[in-house]
Scaffold this motif. Structure first.
Motif, PDB file in Angstrom:
ATOM      1  N   GLU A 378       0.853  -1.183   0.000  1.00 42.66           N
ATOM      2  CA  GLU A 378       0.000   0.000   0.000  1.00 42.66           C
ATOM      3  C   GLU A 378       0.895   1.240   0.000  1.00 42.66           C
ATOM      4  OE1 GLU A 378      -3.683  -0.021   2.427  1.00 42.66           O
ATOM      5  OE2 GLU A 378      -2.888  -1.874   3.280  1.00 42.66           O
ATOM      6  N   VAL A 379       1.215   1.735  -1.180  1.00 39.52           N
ATOM      7  CA  VAL A 379       2.206   2.793  -1.311  1.00 39.52           C
ATOM      8  C   VAL A 379       1.753   4.096  -0.645  1.00 39.52           C
ATOM      9  CG1 VAL A 379       3.509   4.215  -2.943  1.00 39.52           C
ATOM     10  CG2 VAL A 379       3.162   1.780  -3.398  1.00 39.52           C
ATOM     11  N   VAL A 380       0.488   4.490  -0.868  1.00 44.36           N
ATOM     12  CA  VAL A 380       0.002   5.733  -0.270  1.00 44.36           C
ATOM     13  C   VAL A 380       0.019   5.636   1.249  1.00 44.36           C
ATOM     14  CG1 VAL A 380      -1.977   7.269  -0.024  1.00 44.36           C
ATOM     15  CG2 VAL A 380      -1.392   6.357  -2.276  1.00 44.36           C
ATOM     16  N   PHE A 381      -0.526   4.546   1.774  1.00 43.25           N
ATOM     17  CA  PHE A 381      -0.537   4.348   3.224  1.00 43.25           C
ATOM     18  C   PHE A 381       0.887   4.321   3.767  1.00 43.25           C
ATOM     19  CE2 PHE A 381      -1.576   1.101   6.795  1.00 43.25           C
ATOM     20  CZ  PHE A 381      -1.593   2.120   7.738  1.00 43.25           C
ATOM     21  N   ASN A 382       1.779   3.641   3.075  1.00 47.75           N
ATOM     22  CA  ASN A 382       3.161   3.544   3.523  1.00 47.75           C
ATOM     23  C   ASN A 382       3.843   4.916   3.497  1.00 47.75           C
ATOM     24  OD1 ASN A 382       5.130   1.811   4.571  1.00 47.75           O
ATOM     25  ND2 ASN A 382       6.169   1.666   2.595  1.00 47.75           N
ATOM     26  N   SER A 383       3.490   5.745   2.525  1.00 48.46           N
ATOM     27  CA  SER A 383       4.046   7.096   2.449  1.00 48.46           C
ATOM     28  C   SER A 383       3.582   7.944   3.625  1.00 48.46           C
ATOM     29  CB  SER A 383       3.640   7.754   1.127  1.00 48.46           C
ATOM     30  OG  SER A 383       4.110   7.007   0.026  1.00 48.46           O
ATOM     31  N   ILE A 384       2.331   7.738   4.022  1.00 54.25           N
ATOM     32  CA  ILE A 384       1.798   8.446   5.192  1.00 54.25           C
ATOM     33  C   ILE A 384       2.510   7.978   6.455  1.00 54.25           C
ATOM     34  CG2 ILE A 384      -0.260   8.741   6.634  1.00 54.25           C
ATOM     35  CD1 ILE A 384      -1.909   8.514   4.010  1.00 54.25           C
ATOM     36  N   ILE A 385       2.727   6.670   6.572  1.00 55.66           N
ATOM     37  CA  ILE A 385       3.440   6.122   7.728  1.00 55.66           C
ATOM     38  C   ILE A 385       4.839   6.725   7.827  1.00 55.66           C
ATOM     39  CG2 ILE A 385       4.426   4.024   8.750  1.00 55.66           C
ATOM     40  CD1 ILE A 385       2.114   2.465   7.406  1.00 55.66           C
ATOM     41  N   ARG A 386       5.533   6.812   6.693  1.00 58.11           N
ATOM     42  CA  ARG A 386       6.882   7.371   6.675  1.00 58.11           C
ATOM     43  C   ARG A 386       6.885   8.834   7.122  1.00 58.11           C
ATOM     44  NH1 ARG A 386      11.097   5.154   3.154  1.00 58.11           N
ATOM     45  NH2 ARG A 386      10.652   2.957   2.725  1.00 58.11           N
ATOM     46  N   ARG A 387       5.848   9.573   6.732  1.00 54.01           N
ATOM     47  CA  ARG A 387       5.754  10.973   7.175  1.00 54.01           C
ATOM     48  C   ARG A 387       5.645  11.054   8.691  1.00 54.01           C
ATOM     49  NH1 ARG A 387       1.135  13.019   4.474  1.00 54.01           N
ATOM     50  NH2 ARG A 387      -0.137  12.575   6.289  1.00 54.01           N
ATOM     51  N   TRP A 388       4.763  10.211   9.270  1.00 54.90           N
ATOM     52  CA  TRP A 388       4.616  10.202  10.726  1.00 54.90           C
ATOM     53  C   TRP A 388       5.898   9.730  11.413  1.00 54.90           C
ATOM     54  CZ3 TRP A 388       1.196  12.413  13.753  1.00 54.90           C
ATOM     55  CH2 TRP A 388      -0.069  12.736  13.245  1.00 54.90           C
ATOM     56  N   GLN A 389       6.564   8.768  10.811  1.00 57.25           N
ATOM     57  CA  GLN A 389       7.809   8.262  11.384  1.00 57.25           C
ATOM     58  C   GLN A 389       8.855   9.380  11.449  1.00 57.25           C
ATOM     59  OE1 GLN A 389       9.557   4.948   9.259  1.00 57.25           O
ATOM     60  NE2 GLN A 389      11.593   5.454  10.051  1.00 57.25           N
ATOM     61  N   TRP A 390       8.942  10.158  10.358  1.00 60.05           N
ATOM     62  CA  TRP A 390       9.927  11.239  10.340  1.00 60.05           C
ATOM     63  C   TRP A 390       9.575  12.339  11.340  1.00 60.05           C
ATOM     64  CZ3 TRP A 390      10.713  16.399   9.694  1.00 60.05           C
ATOM     65  CH2 TRP A 390      12.037  16.803   9.506  1.00 60.05           C
TER      66      TRP A 390
END
Length: 492
Positions: A378-390
């Motif tokens: 899930e690329v979009v979801f994973n991109s959101i996760i990465r934003r929160w991680q950062w």
């Protein structure tokens, strides 16, 4: 499986329905073939499990000689399935009072039972007028009943200049207007979400027809007229005027069960909140959470006892961004994470736990959960996760410049590799990375300049957080400069 379709259909019935089906099957009125009756009597005690060793062709063949072979069983099974489908149709027909009443009145007409029809017609029109919902079906049924009153032998006998069909045309227009408006609202909503074409040339005439019904005595028409205006307005402030009318009507609803008018219209109210929240209106997020609590109150949040992953993520992420009480977030996770589809459970639970930890300012724990949550498919979801991680990594240690920049570089490469899958959303992620890089590198000469530049940008997810961090960094830098000046002055 032998007789798969038949057995699957029987499994779909509950115990009470099987009991009713037995009466139907054995009734001589419905003329169910003898073989189908015998086969049903064999299968009924096996409901609902239907053990595999009891439904083999050999075992079934022992019931009666004329169904001893698989071919004969398939033929009789088809007859039983046909009877079963007829039963399902009758059961469904009986649930809808509009249909049964219309068929009864039509029967009176065909039998020329004028007295019974007139009495039934009068009673039905009174009932329709008192119907609390006044929904699409109410308007349509009013038209059909009115139309029926102008048909038949007795109507032809009374055909005079005074016996015009204005009421038939009027009820048809009204029925058409409320149904067409309902679909136009859906079309307009899809246009806003997906870019589909929306047709609204007929809107003025539809609204004019429905004007007498645009009040709370006619909930369905009232709510969807307001839904249309809410969707059609171009600004948050103007659309919110109509949104508040929808919310107020829902607020005034006291009973636990939600009527159709509220259940359908609140979908658009919720979409209104999400649309404007995605454009940077934080208050719209609070409104979204209000609807989620409203759904919880009325047992309307789950679908077939399951929670949609996107709904679960929206609730927890908006609650976190809008600084909802962490205890509230924790309760949502505990109650609804187990309701997620099994294949979505681990990833969404880890994401939600990361958000909860972030809300508690336990950033190290949040980073760990976000790393566990990353879902490659899930690329979009994973991109959101990465934003929160950062964001969590930055708040954990804003001075670890090299690590923060390395993470942003990795994030950027991830987006480039998957750009086709994120399409129109890529701009928002790249904007976050661009300003996150400036945030890390900002010094005492640049912080205020970057802050003003960001405030002038079109909203993107994470920009409000970056404004907070830049403001905090700017204030910290100014305090450091002031302290240095005071120190230098004291030396002099």
């Amino acid at each position: 499986m032998h007789l798969h379709k038949l057995i699957s259909t029987l499994k779909a019935l509950d115990a009470q329905q099987v009991k009713s089906l037995k009466s139907f099957i054995h009734s001589p009125y419905f003329k169910v073939p003898e073989g189908a009756v015998i086969m049903f009597d064999y299968f009924a005690p096996l409901h609902p499990r239907f053990p595999p060793n009891k439904i083999t062709p050999e075992v079934i063949g022992q019931v009666a000689q004329f169904i001893s072979t698989p071919a004969k069983q398939s033929r009789v099974g088809s007859e039983l399935l046909e009877a079963l489908e007829q039963f399902i149709a009758i059961e469904n027909w009986q649930k809808h009072k509009h249909s049964t009443t219309l068929n009864r009145l039509s029967g009176f007409k065909e039998l020329q039972l004028t007295g019974q029809f007139d009495k039934g017609y009068e009673e039905e029109m009174i009932r329709l007028k008192a119907c609390p919902e006044q929904d699409v079906q109410t308007f349509f049924h009013r038209h059909l009943v009115t139309e029926l009153s102008f048909n038949g032998f007795d109507a032809k006998l009374n055909r005079t200049s005074n016996h015009n069909i204005v009421s038939v045309i009027q009820t048809l227009d009204e029925s058409y207007a409320v149904k067409k408006l309902r679909y136009l609202c859906e079309a307009l909503n899809r246009q806003q979400v997906f870019g589909n074409i929306s047709y609204d040339a007929q809107i003025p005439s539809l609204l004019q027809i429905l004007e007498p019904y645009t009040n709370e005595k006619y909930p369905y028409a009232y709510l969807f007229v307001n839904v249309y205006h809410m969707l059609a307005e171009k600004t948050y402030e103007e659309s919110s005027l109509y949104y508040q009318l929808i919310k107020q009507y829902a607020t005034n609803h006291n009973s636990t069960a939600l009527p159709l008018s509220i259940a359908e219209s609140m979908t658009y109210a919720i979409n209104h909140c999400l649309t404007w929240y995605s454009r940077g209106y934080q208050d719209a997020g609070n409104e979204y959470l209000w609807w989620m609590e409203f759904k919880i109150k009325h047992n309307f949040l789950l679908q077939h006892a399951k929670m949609l992953p996107i709904t679960f993520r929206n609730i927890v992420s908006i609650a976190t961004q809008n600084k909802k009480n962490p205890e509230w977030i924790d309760q949502i996770i505990k109650i609804y994470a187990p309701r997620l589809p099994e294949e979505h459970y681990e990833t969404n639970l880890a994401f939600a736990r990361g958000l909860h930890s972030y809300s508690l300012q336990k950033h190290k724990d949040a980073i760990r959960f976000f790393l566990l949550a990353q879902a490659k498919e899930e690329v979009v979801f994973n991109s959101i996760i990465r934003r929160w991680q950062w964001m969590s990594a930055y708040e954990y240690d804003p001075y670890d410049t090299d690590e923060l920049l390395n993470q942003l570089d990795s994030y950027n490469h991830y987006l480039q590799r998957n750009e086709k899958q994120i399409q129109h959303l890529s701009k928002t992620f790249y904007s976050f990375i661009g300003y996150a890089t400036k945030l890390v590198k900002a010094n005492k000469h640049k912080t205020d300049e970057i802050l003003q530049e960001l405030k002038a940008e079109e909203y993107f997810p994470g920009s409000n957080w970056q404004i907070e961090q830049l403001t905090h960094k700017n204030g910290r830098t100014k305090r450091m400069v002031t302290q240095q000046l005071l120190h230098d002055h004291s030396i002099v």
